[in-house]
Design an enzyme around this catalytic site. Sequence first.
Site, mmCIF file in Angstrom:
data_model
loop_
_atom_site.group_PDB
_atom_site.id
_atom_site.type_symbol
_atom_site.label_atom_id
_atom_site.label_comp_id
_atom_site.label_asym_id
_atom_site.label_seq_id
_atom_site.Cartn_x
_atom_site.Cartn_y
_atom_site.Cartn_z
ATOM 1 N N ARG A 34 4.289 -1.135 -3.658
ATOM 2 C CA ARG A 34 4.985 0.134 -3.801
ATOM 3 C C ARG A 34 6.332 -0.084 -5.210
ATOM 4 O O ARG A 34 6.534 1.055 -5.677
ATOM 5 C CB ARG A 34 5.698 0.828 -3.103
ATOM 6 C CG ARG A 34 4.993 1.463 -1.652
ATOM 7 C CD ARG A 34 3.329 2.515 -2.374
ATOM 8 N NE ARG A 34 2.528 2.957 -1.470
ATOM 9 C CZ ARG A 34 3.377 4.282 -0.853
ATOM 10 N NH1 ARG A 34 3.842 4.649 -1.574
ATOM 11 N NH2 ARG A 34 1.875 4.506 0.579
ATOM 12 N N ARG A 49 7.682 6.593 -6.959
ATOM 13 C CA ARG A 49 8.488 8.182 -7.332
ATOM 14 C C ARG A 49 10.083 7.173 -7.756
ATOM 15 O O ARG A 49 11.204 7.813 -8.254
ATOM 16 C CB ARG A 49 8.292 8.608 -6.452
ATOM 17 C CG ARG A 49 7.316 9.628 -6.805
ATOM 18 C CD ARG A 49 7.353 10.474 -5.678
ATOM 19 N NE ARG A 49 6.865 9.908 -4.183
ATOM 20 C CZ ARG A 49 6.913 10.377 -3.470
ATOM 21 N NH1 ARG A 49 6.999 11.219 -3.088
ATOM 22 N NH2 ARG A 49 6.517 9.849 -2.322
ATOM 23 N N ARG A 107 4.585 11.643 -14.285
ATOM 24 C CA ARG A 107 4.086 12.400 -13.489
ATOM 25 C C ARG A 107 4.547 13.970 -13.178
ATOM 26 O O ARG A 107 3.299 14.947 -13.042
ATOM 27 C CB ARG A 107 4.417 12.186 -11.531
ATOM 28 C CG ARG A 107 3.102 11.332 -11.312
ATOM 29 C CD ARG A 107 2.658 11.026 -10.359
ATOM 30 N NE ARG A 107 2.809 12.071 -8.955
ATOM 31 C CZ ARG A 107 2.141 13.393 -8.812
ATOM 32 N NH1 ARG A 107 1.983 13.708 -9.684
ATOM 33 N NH2 ARG A 107 2.764 13.800 -7.903
ATOM 34 N N TYR A 128 -6.493 7.503 8.696
ATOM 35 C CA TYR A 128 -6.039 8.462 8.238
ATOM 36 C C TYR A 128 -7.399 9.230 8.153
ATOM 37 O O TYR A 128 -6.999 11.417 8.759
ATOM 38 C CB TYR A 128 -5.825 8.214 6.746
ATOM 39 C CG TYR A 128 -4.086 7.984 6.736
ATOM 40 C CD1 TYR A 128 -3.229 9.001 6.029
ATOM 41 C CD2 TYR A 128 -4.325 7.324 6.223
ATOM 42 C CE1 TYR A 128 -2.205 8.163 5.878
ATOM 43 C CE2 TYR A 128 -2.670 6.393 5.907
ATOM 44 C CZ TYR A 128 -1.924 6.679 5.928
ATOM 45 O OH TYR A 128 -0.241 6.612 5.860
ATOM 46 N N ASP A 173 -4.167 3.855 -4.561
ATOM 47 C CA ASP A 173 -4.068 4.322 -3.583
ATOM 48 C C ASP A 173 -5.449 3.806 -2.905
ATOM 49 O O ASP A 173 -6.785 3.844 -2.948
ATOM 50 C CB ASP A 173 -4.080 5.639 -3.490
ATOM 51 C CG ASP A 173 -3.189 6.456 -2.246
ATOM 52 O OD1 ASP A 173 -1.812 6.275 -2.399
ATOM 53 O OD2 ASP A 173 -3.125 6.225 -1.100
#
Length: 371
Positions: free
Chosen positions: A53, A57, A66, A179, A102
């Site tokens: 990562r 963010r 974004r 998931y 992702d």
Amino acid sequence: MIVHDAAIMPALDVPEWARASHFTDIESPGVEYAFLRACRGESTPFTPVWLMRQAGRYLPEYRRIRERLSFLDLCRDSQTAAEVTVGTVRKLGVDAAIIFADILLPLLPMGLGLEFAKGEGPHVERPIRGIADVERLPNVSVAETLAFVGETIALTKAELRGVAPVIGFAGAPFTVASYAIEGGSSRNFTETKKLMYREPRVWHGLMAYITELTSAYLRMQIEAGADAVQLFDSWVGCLSPGDYVDYVLPYTQQVIASLRSSVPVIYFGTMTAGLLDVIRMTGADVVGVDWRIDLDEARDRLGENVAIQGNFDPVKLFAEPAEIRKGAREILARMEGRPGHIFNLGHGVLPGTPVDGVLALIDAVHAYDRR
Ligand code: CP3
């Protein structure tokens, strides 16, 4: 273009003309990326470092992008996705680039419906709960439906030639299945394990499907130019070793075997200290571990034939730079200069992480004197 010399490992006597052409191609003799050498357990002049990562963010540049693009639209926009990766690699000076995508993207062609709600993480609209849901899964070509990921890899690779190798990735079958079944993030994986224990036929049907899809997806990424691939089995640490062997290992092995050693495969999970003996059997070239186990102990348990990746606590990036540098040196000292170590975090960079902390960490790894 800034050439990040630290990522390139000069060996033998490479003439100037050879350096000026595609001098860091794996095919070219003499010069290679330190990251790829470490994946193969070969010696390197410094310990290569990249961070899971690393583009996210915590970076103001990413947050600005974004503002105009949703997360999924950013993944689908190969040009901008490649810019996010390339900009991050240049800013941080890391020794490998991971493409911007992702692990949940394959849920899109699976037809399960995927959303990333603001601040709430992923949401799957039609989770898998029974045999009918598995039988309904479409026979799709991920190479076509997720072709934009291949384009992102090709664009990233072209931009970073001579700077850093490109890592492709996918979720490992267990974590993707979790998931698909839970419908989002989970603490206890109750629905996943209920299906596994109570309806093994459904479980194995789903795992076989995801295994096929993941293998094809990674092969497409390798064909597009990925120099290595990482399988994220982030949540596999919720399983006992016996259940890992019975319900997961054959599928992990199958994905890795399907790649036929074309590029190094990194297998990463968290809370895997109790699983390393079975993870040895996956066939991965590199195993990523978190900070809950000392790196030398993990190394001893995995044996000499695999390289190791890790394992700085991402929350320690919130500490003062001096503490960060000390933490980095402690991890590096545990390897006692032995080859086959790729420095990384034990899990991804968290939102809110100070950029200066990240830079201090990378600098400390590169500055470490292993003699
Ligand atoms: O820099 C990189 O490492 C490359 C890109 C990357 C992303 N996700 C981008 C992303 C990678 C390698 C991943 C892997 C991933 N995705 C994992 C495995 C690693 C891990 O953290 O365990 C998992 C479990 C996911 C699933 C996922 N994606 C979740 C749970 C979330 C929401 C929570 C969160 O951390 O935001 C995402 C969204 C996501 N994936 C973001 C990014 C940059 C944040 C999206 C945003 O709000 O802009």
